[in-house]
Design an enzyme around this catalytic site. Structure first.
Site, PDB file in Angstrom:
ATOM      1  N   TYR A  56      32.909 -33.380 -17.851  1.00 34.00           N
ATOM      2  CA  TYR A  56      32.182 -34.563 -17.089  1.00 34.00           C
ATOM      3  C   TYR A  56      32.911 -35.228 -15.967  1.00 34.00           C
ATOM      4  CZ  TYR A  56      28.621 -34.404 -20.734  1.00 34.00           C
ATOM      5  OH  TYR A  56      27.293 -33.950 -21.401  1.00 34.00           O
ATOM      6  N   ARG A  59      31.825 -33.160 -12.887  1.00 30.42           N
ATOM      7  CA  ARG A  59      30.317 -33.582 -12.394  1.00 30.42           C
ATOM      8  C   ARG A  59      30.467 -35.000 -11.937  1.00 30.42           C
ATOM      9  NH1 ARG A  59      26.547 -32.730 -17.417  1.00 30.42           N
ATOM     10  NH2 ARG A  59      24.900 -33.417 -16.071  1.00 30.42           N
ATOM     11  N   ASN A  92      18.279 -37.610 -15.761  1.00 27.49           N
ATOM     12  CA  ASN A  92      19.462 -37.212 -15.260  1.00 27.49           C
ATOM     13  C   ASN A  92      20.558 -37.943 -15.371  1.00 27.49           C
ATOM     14  OD1 ASN A  92      18.003 -34.783 -14.396  1.00 27.49           O
ATOM     15  ND2 ASN A  92      17.361 -36.026 -12.245  1.00 27.49           N
ATOM     16  N   HIS A 109      18.999 -40.457 -20.824  1.00 29.31           N
ATOM     17  CA  HIS A 109      20.217 -39.768 -21.279  1.00 29.31           C
ATOM     18  C   HIS A 109      21.658 -40.162 -20.912  1.00 29.31           C
ATOM     19  CE1 HIS A 109      17.256 -36.037 -22.043  1.00 29.31           C
ATOM     20  NE2 HIS A 109      17.395 -37.055 -22.976  1.00 29.31           N
ATOM     21  N   CYS A 117      32.973 -47.171 -24.814  1.00 33.47           N
ATOM     22  CA  CYS A 117      34.176 -47.149 -25.730  1.00 33.47           C
ATOM     23  C   CYS A 117      33.857 -46.992 -27.102  1.00 33.47           C
ATOM     24  CB  CYS A 117      34.867 -48.372 -25.414  1.00 33.47           C
ATOM     25  SG  CYS A 117      36.290 -48.762 -26.509  1.00 33.47           S
ATOM     26  N   CYS A 136      39.915 -48.745 -22.308  1.00 32.63           N
ATOM     27  CA  CYS A 136      38.666 -49.370 -22.115  1.00 32.63           C
ATOM     28  C   CYS A 136      38.943 -50.850 -21.607  1.00 32.63           C
ATOM     29  CB  CYS A 136      38.070 -49.802 -23.453  1.00 32.63           C
ATOM     30  SG  CYS A 136      36.691 -51.019 -23.273  1.00 32.63           S
ATOM     31  N   GLY A 175      10.577 -31.965 -11.988  1.00 33.42           N
ATOM     32  CA  GLY A 175      11.622 -31.128 -11.824  1.00 33.42           C
ATOM     33  C   GLY A 175      12.338 -31.157 -13.356  1.00 33.42           C
ATOM     34  N   THR A 176      11.658 -30.915 -14.461  1.00 38.83           N
ATOM     35  CA  THR A 176      11.894 -30.704 -15.787  1.00 38.83           C
ATOM     36  C   THR A 176      11.284 -29.641 -16.215  1.00 38.83           C
ATOM     37  OG1 THR A 176      12.599 -31.813 -17.945  1.00 38.83           O
ATOM     38  CG2 THR A 176      10.519 -32.396 -16.831  1.00 38.83           C
ATOM     39  N   ALA A 219      10.639 -30.140  -4.890  1.00 39.76           N
ATOM     40  CA  ALA A 219      10.272 -31.485  -4.960  1.00 39.76           C
ATOM     41  C   ALA A 219      10.295 -32.351  -4.012  1.00 39.76           C
ATOM     42  CB  ALA A 219      11.067 -32.090  -6.270  1.00 39.76           C
TER      43      ALA A 219
HETATM   44  C1  BV8 Z   1      17.339 -36.437 -30.415  1.00 34.37           C
HETATM   45  C2  BV8 Z   1      22.467 -35.473 -20.947  1.00 34.37           C
HETATM   46  C3  BV8 Z   1      17.075 -37.343 -32.311  1.00 34.37           C
HETATM   47  C4  BV8 Z   1      24.037 -34.810 -21.116  1.00 34.37           C
HETATM   48  C5  BV8 Z   1      21.233 -33.917 -22.094  1.00 34.37           C
HETATM   49  C6  BV8 Z   1      12.627 -30.390 -31.731  1.00 34.37           C
HETATM   50  C7  BV8 Z   1      11.951 -31.390 -31.822  1.00 34.37           C
HETATM   51  C8  BV8 Z   1      12.424 -32.613 -31.356  1.00 34.37           C
HETATM   52  C9  BV8 Z   1      14.006 -32.683 -31.074  1.00 34.37           C
HETATM   53  C10 BV8 Z   1      14.581 -31.368 -31.340  1.00 34.37           C
HETATM   54  C11 BV8 Z   1      14.062 -30.227 -31.676  1.00 34.37           C
HETATM   55  N1  BV8 Z   1      14.735 -29.241 -31.699  1.00 34.37           N
HETATM   56  C12 BV8 Z   1      16.070 -29.773 -31.508  1.00 34.37           C
HETATM   57  C13 BV8 Z   1      15.891 -30.913 -31.060  1.00 34.37           C
HETATM   58  C14 BV8 Z   1      17.069 -31.992 -30.696  1.00 34.37           C
HETATM   59  C15 BV8 Z   1      17.475 -31.639 -29.140  1.00 34.37           C
HETATM   60  C16 BV8 Z   1      16.379 -30.820 -28.412  1.00 34.37           C
HETATM   61  O1  BV8 Z   1      15.438 -31.253 -27.664  1.00 34.37           O
HETATM   62  N2  BV8 Z   1      17.007 -29.350 -28.116  1.00 34.37           N
HETATM   63  C17 BV8 Z   1      16.283 -28.405 -27.437  1.00 34.37           C
HETATM   64  C18 BV8 Z   1      17.393 -27.576 -26.784  1.00 34.37           C
HETATM   65  C19 BV8 Z   1      15.154 -27.840 -28.304  1.00 34.37           C
HETATM   66  N3  BV8 Z   1      17.344 -32.917 -28.831  1.00 34.37           N
HETATM   67  C20 BV8 Z   1      18.189 -34.011 -28.774  1.00 34.37           C
HETATM   68  O2  BV8 Z   1      19.320 -33.731 -29.309  1.00 34.37           O
HETATM   69  C21 BV8 Z   1      17.886 -35.193 -28.097  1.00 34.37           C
HETATM   70  N4  BV8 Z   1      17.985 -36.122 -29.244  1.00 34.37           N
HETATM   71  O3  BV8 Z   1      16.407 -35.678 -30.469  1.00 34.37           O
HETATM   72  O4  BV8 Z   1      17.779 -37.107 -31.200  1.00 34.37           O
HETATM   73  C22 BV8 Z   1      17.610 -38.462 -33.142  1.00 34.37           C
HETATM   74  C23 BV8 Z   1      16.899 -38.884 -34.074  1.00 34.37           C
HETATM   75  C24 BV8 Z   1      17.506 -40.129 -34.935  1.00 34.37           C
HETATM   76  C25 BV8 Z   1      18.782 -40.243 -34.593  1.00 34.37           C
HETATM   77  C26 BV8 Z   1      19.563 -39.751 -33.872  1.00 34.37           C
HETATM   78  C27 BV8 Z   1      19.136 -38.649 -32.902  1.00 34.37           C
HETATM   79  C28 BV8 Z   1      18.766 -35.575 -27.159  1.00 34.37           C
HETATM   80  C29 BV8 Z   1      18.984 -34.796 -25.974  1.00 34.37           C
HETATM   81  C30 BV8 Z   1      19.896 -35.225 -24.889  1.00 34.37           C
HETATM   82  C31 BV8 Z   1      20.464 -34.226 -24.605  1.00 34.37           C
HETATM   83  N5  BV8 Z   1      21.401 -34.430 -23.377  1.00 34.37           N
HETATM   84  N6  BV8 Z   1      21.796 -34.340 -20.923  1.00 34.37           N
HETATM   85  C32 BV8 Z   1      24.398 -34.137 -19.653  1.00 34.37           C
HETATM   86  O5  BV8 Z   1      23.568 -34.327 -18.731  1.00 34.37           O
HETATM   87  O6  BV8 Z   1      25.326 -33.438 -19.688  1.00 34.37           O
HETATM   88  S1  BV8 Z   1      19.858 -32.710 -22.188  1.00 34.37           S
HETATM   89  C33 BV8 Z   1      19.812 -31.887 -20.322  1.00 34.37           C
HETATM   90  O7  BV8 Z   1      18.830 -30.959 -20.459  1.00 34.37           O
HETATM   91  C34 BV8 Z   1      19.056 -32.953 -19.460  1.00 34.37           C
HETATM   92  O8  BV8 Z   1      19.538 -34.435 -19.540  1.00 34.37           O
HETATM   93  C35 BV8 Z   1      17.734 -32.790 -19.484  1.00 34.37           C
HETATM   94  O9  BV8 Z   1      17.068 -33.535 -20.573  1.00 34.37           O
HETATM   95  C36 BV8 Z   1      17.700 -31.374 -20.346  1.00 34.37           C
HETATM   96  C37 BV8 Z   1      16.584 -30.465 -19.640  1.00 34.37           C
HETATM   97  O10 BV8 Z   1      17.113 -30.206 -18.290  1.00 34.37           O
HETATM   98  P1  BV8 Z   1      16.149 -30.480 -17.076  1.00 34.37           P
HETATM   99  O11 BV8 Z   1      16.264 -31.639 -16.233  1.00 34.37           O
HETATM  100  O12 BV8 Z   1      14.593 -30.094 -17.518  1.00 34.37           O
HETATM  101  O13 BV8 Z   1      16.621 -29.368 -16.465  1.00 34.37           O
HETATM  102  P2  BV8 Z   1      16.468 -27.782 -16.506  1.00 34.37           P
HETATM  103  O14 BV8 Z   1      17.504 -27.164 -15.788  1.00 34.37           O
HETATM  104  O15 BV8 Z   1      16.185 -27.363 -17.904  1.00 34.37           O
HETATM  105  O16 BV8 Z   1      15.073 -27.379 -15.848  1.00 34.37           O
HETATM  106  C38 BV8 Z   1      15.172 -27.872 -14.363  1.00 34.37           C
HETATM  107  C39 BV8 Z   1      13.594 -27.803 -13.660  1.00 34.37           C
HETATM  108  O17 BV8 Z   1      13.452 -28.316 -12.457  1.00 34.37           O
HETATM  109  C40 BV8 Z   1      13.275 -26.210 -13.877  1.00 34.37           C
HETATM  110  O18 BV8 Z   1      11.861 -26.277 -14.594  1.00 34.37           O
HETATM  111  C41 BV8 Z   1      13.092 -25.742 -12.652  1.00 34.37           C
HETATM  112  O19 BV8 Z   1      12.008 -24.786 -12.376  1.00 34.37           O
HETATM  113  C42 BV8 Z   1      12.757 -27.088 -11.914  1.00 34.37           C
HETATM  114  N7  BV8 Z   1      13.352 -27.001 -10.140  1.00 34.37           N
HETATM  115  C43 BV8 Z   1      14.722 -26.511 -10.137  1.00 34.37           C
HETATM  116  N8  BV8 Z   1      14.698 -26.805  -8.589  1.00 34.37           N
HETATM  117  C44 BV8 Z   1      13.451 -27.612  -8.269  1.00 34.37           C
HETATM  118  C45 BV8 Z   1      12.896 -27.800  -9.388  1.00 34.37           C
HETATM  119  N9  BV8 Z   1      11.678 -28.328  -9.265  1.00 34.37           N
HETATM  120  C46 BV8 Z   1      11.261 -29.138  -8.262  1.00 34.37           C
HETATM  121  N10 BV8 Z   1      11.931 -28.768  -7.021  1.00 34.37           N
HETATM  122  C47 BV8 Z   1      13.197 -27.891  -7.095  1.00 34.37           C
HETATM  123  N11 BV8 Z   1      13.888 -27.983  -5.882  1.00 34.37           N
END
Ligand code: BV8
Length: 236
Positions: A56, A59, A92, A109, A117, A136, A175-176, A219
């Site tokens: 981090y 980043r 983001n 997120h 802290c 902290c 963009g997600t 985008a």
């Molecule tokens: C939670 C922060 C519950 C850190 C991130 C099934 C159902 C529900 C949940 C789950 C499930 N199975 C597993 C889970 C849990 C999990 C999950 O979803 N896992 C996935 C892998 C299946 N989810 C969680 O754990 C979440 N919490 O569910 O809590 C809970 C309930 C009660 C009590 C406690 C807890 C928390 C998830 C958050 C994780 N943190 N980020 C950091 O940044 O380091 S995730 C991170 O990846 C991002 O924040 C973002 O959310 C995620 C996806 O990334 P994207 O933004 O979509 O980026 P990506 O690269 O994937 O895609 C980019 C897109 O842009 C592409 O489509 C591309 O084509 C496009 N693009 C590229 N260039 C361009 C463009 N578009 C336009 N123009 C361009 N130029």
């Protein structure tokens, strides 16, 4: 686009791609350089805090070298000129929406420029490094972690997000990849509440089939064009 009153916009890493910030899933993206389990989970942090704090710190430092792009600026223009209600939710952790002029940004997120802290659970604005274990600013304990939501942790302000989705006329996803929940489920929640749904993405996402309309391209082109349509239709 006529009689739009309430819009919810969700952004992901793709909106910052043209600014030079790695997305998560593109070739060479962030997650290819690191295993998610190692750098974006509480377990990974407990196992190797130096690795995670360094990930981090890298980043956070990279933010100083990038600038917002036309997509960020277009959303700031929408916020300033749209007569209805706009909620901008971002997955983001970068600060490009704010630096592009948006004043109200909901970081579901968390943010690179915030430190949490683990002793007093207070947050502090943070621009420096954390791997050197600074105290902290509030309780002085050396217990700061990145204020980001890891996998398995609850995203921030979910009630506020769901309340806005229930009320909106239009849900726009920009963009997600639609790979991470609960954000990936917002489009279906919006549709269930009668909203129109629009995807602006470089390519079809995992959730594309759920959108009433999808536009594919960078985008930096799609977002200014769409914002122009919304503001023009509001005038006419
Ligand atoms: C939670 C922060 C519950 C850190 C991130 C099934 C159902 C529900 C949940 C789950 C499930 N199975 C597993 C889970 C849990 C999990 C999950 O979803 N896992 C996935 C892998 C299946 N989810 C969680 O754990 C979440 N919490 O569910 O809590 C809970 C309930 C009660 C009590 C406690 C807890 C928390 C998830 C958050 C994780 N943190 N980020 C950091 O940044 O380091 S995730 C991170 O990846 C991002 O924040 C973002 O959310 C995620 C996806 O990334 P994207 O933004 O979509 O980026 P990506 O690269 O994937 O895609 C980019 C897109 O842009 C592409 O489509 C591309 O084509 C496009 N693009 C590229 N260039 C361009 C463009 N578009 C336009 N123009 C361009 N130029």
């Amino acid at each position: 686009m006529d009689d739009l009153r309430k819009i919810v916009v969700l952004t992901g890493a793709g909106i910052s791609a043209e600014s030079g910030i790695d997305t998560f899933r593109s070739a060479g993206g962030l997650w290819e350089q690191h295993r998610v389990e190692d750098v974006a989970t509480p377990e990974g942090f407990a196992r190797d805090p130096d690795l995670v704090l360094g990930f981090y710190d890298m980043r956070r430092a990279a933010l100083a070298k990038v600038q917002p792009n036309d997509a960020h600026r277009a959303l700031a223009k929408l916020e300033a000129e749209f007569s209805g209600e706009l909620l901008l939710v971002t997955q983001n952790v970068d600060d490009l929406h704010e630096r592009g002029g948006s004043r109200q940004v909901l970081h579901m997120h968390g943010e690179l420029k915030s430190a949490l802290c683990t002793s007093c659970e207070m947050r502090s604005p943070w621009d420096a490094t954390l791997s050197d274990r600074p105290n902290c600013p509030i309780c002085q304990a050396p217990s700061l972690r990145p204020d980001v939501v890891w996998f398995g942790e609850m995203p921030y302000q979910m009630e506020r997000i769901y309340a806005a989705i229930r009320e909106c006329d239009l849900f726009v996803s920009i963009g997600t990849s639609g790979a991470v929940y609960p954000a990936a489920g917002f489009v279906r929640d919006a549709k269930d509440c009668g909203a129109a749904t629009l995807e602006l993405n470089l390519e079809p996402s995992e959730g594309s089939a759920s959108f009433t309309e999808t536009r594919h391209g960078p985008a930096g082109q799609l977002v200014p064009q769409w914002v122009g349509e919304v503001l023009d239709s509001a005038i006419s």
